[in-house]
Design an enzyme around this catalytic site. Structure first.
Site, PDB file in Angstrom:
ATOM      1  N   ASP A 236       0.514  -1.252   0.201  1.00 26.54           N
ATOM      2  CA  ASP A 236      -0.347  -0.033   0.191  1.00 26.54           C
ATOM      3  C   ASP A 236       0.930   1.063   0.231  1.00 26.54           C
ATOM      4  O   ASP A 236       2.201   0.895   0.811  1.00 26.54           O
ATOM      5  CB  ASP A 236      -0.906   0.032   1.226  1.00 26.54           C
ATOM      6  CG  ASP A 236       0.230   0.462   2.340  1.00 26.54           C
ATOM      7  OD1 ASP A 236       0.043   1.790   2.999  1.00 26.54           O
ATOM      8  OD2 ASP A 236       0.640  -0.528   3.498  1.00 26.54           O
TER       9      ASP A 236
ATOM     10  N   CYS B 130      -6.051  10.330 -19.012  1.00 22.67           N
ATOM     11  CA  CYS B 130      -4.947  10.362 -20.556  1.00 22.67           C
ATOM     12  C   CYS B 130      -5.747  10.314 -21.742  1.00 22.67           C
ATOM     13  O   CYS B 130      -5.697  10.065 -23.009  1.00 22.67           O
ATOM     14  CB  CYS B 130      -4.098   9.285 -20.339  1.00 22.67           C
ATOM     15  SG  CYS B 130      -3.148   9.227 -19.658  1.00 22.67           S
TER      16      CYS B 130
ATOM     17  N   HIS C 237      -5.032   9.416 -12.454  1.00 22.31           N
ATOM     18  CA  HIS C 237      -3.701   8.472 -13.293  1.00 22.31           C
ATOM     19  C   HIS C 237      -3.168   8.254 -12.712  1.00 22.31           C
ATOM     20  O   HIS C 237      -2.467   7.332 -13.632  1.00 22.31           O
ATOM     21  CB  HIS C 237      -3.484   9.994 -13.824  1.00 22.31           C
ATOM     22  CG  HIS C 237      -1.959   9.554 -14.969  1.00 22.31           C
ATOM     23  ND1 HIS C 237      -2.131   8.688 -16.344  1.00 22.31           N
ATOM     24  CD2 HIS C 237      -1.120   9.549 -14.501  1.00 22.31           C
ATOM     25  CE1 HIS C 237      -1.201   7.846 -16.204  1.00 22.31           C
ATOM     26  NE2 HIS C 237       0.063   8.879 -15.594  1.00 22.31           N
TER      27      HIS C 237
END
Lengths: 380, 380
Positions: A281, A324, A350
């Site tokens: 994580d 994107c 993104h």
């Protein structure tokens, strides 16, 4: 695992997380305990229901956050007393209390309460801290085993259900063995939904390989369904991080998930995965996004840089995420420079796509039996 | 029209705006001129392409924002000189400059440069301001007609295309006559994409019905394809707003769009629509959302209120937006109280859904020929 500190992966709606393919996210016990409070979350049916997230959730133990965020913390054999960073009120976390909170939150994976040893630490200090974590692991396990069925999603009927049916949580995908460490291809596609969470132990030991190994051996003796390596990425060199991970991994059962907490940059998580790490994580993709730092196939990109002002390329030419395929660097730069809230939203989406794509490439390479392409960066 | 001040409807990704059914949004000339700059936007292909918004765009003239946001503004016959609220630099807006900027931005609807009369204003002051706006309207039109084909999206091939084909902007929907004011049901479903924007005139005149009427008559003499009523909702009573709108509307051609700028609350926009108003814009749904105020079928709801802490109802029980079908008031309150960025995202999406649903109900009622249900709030 994307980090969803306070019951939200910052700035990203849950349906977008689902579209990105995030199958497990992490919640922070310390934050959720302080606000909105674990009892409120329990009343609301647990964190899954509270935040509308049907997929898997892992909560940390609160230990690391207490050490790093709260003032006037004081560690004793009993636990850690600390003051809230929100209002200065006094609180006590013990292994039992951490289990109680995490069970109330309704996490699928609960972490044992540990002490994250500060860095640097003398050998004797690291040894004593490691031994305290071992005693707390035992207490965590005892309390957890006695109370694990008190989780808010332990309904009688759920024991008969199968994964993937509507309304149940998805803790894996057909044929996708990553979450619970099953390595053979074609593993059972469908698991019964568990009626209780799983408790993972945490290996500590500072930056001393022999202490790390001792911690691993004794934690494994306690017999957890998964193991984490904690107390890394706290200021040491990357070589040291790798050395500690390598020293510990060979002692942790290969048929159980092995989780390195709080790492790392994209190139690092690929290397750790190559060593045998199953879970990681990190706040990096989300936090960096809010500061305008984008991870791309061409490396890191500081979107506020003036050279992007008229750049009509997508953030990452190789990436097919919803950001994107639609927006340009010029637009993302404008949003960031103008302090528009959409900047954080799009940058975060993104970066998460980049991290999750990276891990998808790793899993694909593992299936093919060859990680060299991913390690050299030639597989995207 | 949702307001997208700086090339973004704050906190909401463009695909979500599309899903919400927003078919036109408003951009602020003042903000976009200062940052990122209209020449940059022109180079990027215009605001549509820069922000990835294929549907219609309207830009304001910059007049209102100059009056309300910038320091040391000075009005002359020539125009308005002002200092940027961002960096204190000096600038001059004239009717010609406003047209040049809006054409460079590539708006579908360009607004004449006007002076928004302050409130309260003496009758003589309101009269002189109204006459200045008329002279500026003439100058706006002269410059606009000479330069309107310099917009960044005026491609030769687009003249032959039809609305609704992929890659083109959608400035209306089949059978949906709202945008250009065609009132007859079953009107032509498909229009050729225009090769130049449309310039709308603006009626001023303060809070004096006779000045408003004079402004309307003389603006109509200038012959615009659409007319706006500006300078309202600036502190006057709602009765006065209604009186001014009613006084002006009857003088504006019914077969052209009639646009009231900068209004209003949901119940107000329904009433204005019933008077014959075709278009409105307002920051209220987006700005209020960021302050935790939600518009619902039960009225306004301040989400930070403690009574919502354990409320498992959706924000609006009647609403079927993506926020209301997924999240609870308890969760939205937690996000807001915790200052999580997702609070602004979700609150804004719901409020826009509520406003756009309200206008959809109005359009539906107009088609049926009966607005009484919408006015009484019984149609949702």
């Amino acid at each position: 695992m994307p980090v969803g500190t306070a019951g939200t992966v910052k700035a990203v709606p849950q349906d977008v997380l689902e579209d990105l393919g995030a199958r497990i996210i992490l919640g922070n016990t310390y934050h959720l305990y302080l606000r909105p409070g674990h009892e409120l979350v329990r009343k609301m049916g647990g964190l899954h229901k509270f935040m509308s997230w049907e997929r898997a959730l892992l909560t940390d133990s609160g230990g690391f956050q207490v050490f790093s965020l709260s003032e006037l913390r004081k560690v004793s054999e009993e636990g850690v007393s600390f003051r809230s960073h929100l209002d200065g009120t006094s609180h006590l976390f013990t292994p039992e209390r951490s289990m109680e909170i995490q069970i109330a939150l309704g996490a699928d994976i609960v972490m044992a309460f540990d002490e994250c040893t500060e860095h640097p630490a003398e050998r004797d200090r690291a040894r004593r801290s490691m031994e305290l974590t071992l005693r707390w692991a035992r207490r965590s396990k005892d309390y957890f085993e006695a109370h694990k069925h008190e989780n808010p999603w332990n309904r009688a009927e759920s024991a008969d259900r199968e994964i993937g049916t509507s309304g149940d949580r998805v803790i894996g995908e057909p044929g996708d063995p990553i979450l619970f460490g099953s390595a053979q291809p074609g593993a059972a596609a469908v698991h019964a939904l568990p009626t209780a969470p799983a408790l993972f132990g945490i290996v500590q030991g500072g930056m001393y390989a022999d202490l790390r190994r001792k911690s691993a051996e004794r934690t494994v003796e306690l017999d957890f369904p998964g193991y984490a390596i904690g107390g890394l990425s706290v200021g040491e060199s990357r070589e040291k991080t790798m050395e500690m991970i390598a020293a510990v991994l060979e002692l942790l059962p290969k048929d159980k998930p092995r989780y390195v907490m709080g790492v790392g940059y994209p190139e690092e998580i690929v290397r750790y995965a190559a060593l045998g790490v199953d879970m990681m994580d990190c706040v990096l993709p989300t936090r960096a996004a809010r500061h305008g730092l984008l991870f791309t196939s061409e490396g890191r990109l500081n979107i506020k840089n003036a050279r992007f002002a008229q750049d009509q390329n997508p953030p990452d030419i190789q990436c097919r995420c919803r950001v994107c395929v639609r927006y340009t660097r010029a637009y993302l730069r404008h949003l960031f420079v103008s302090a528009e809230p959409l900047a954080g939203v799009l940058n975060t989406i993104h970066n998460l796509a980049f991290y999750l794509d990276t891990m998808r490439s790793v899993r694909h390479a593992i299936t093919l039996g060859d990680l060299t392409g991913v390690l050299s960066g030639s597989v995207s």
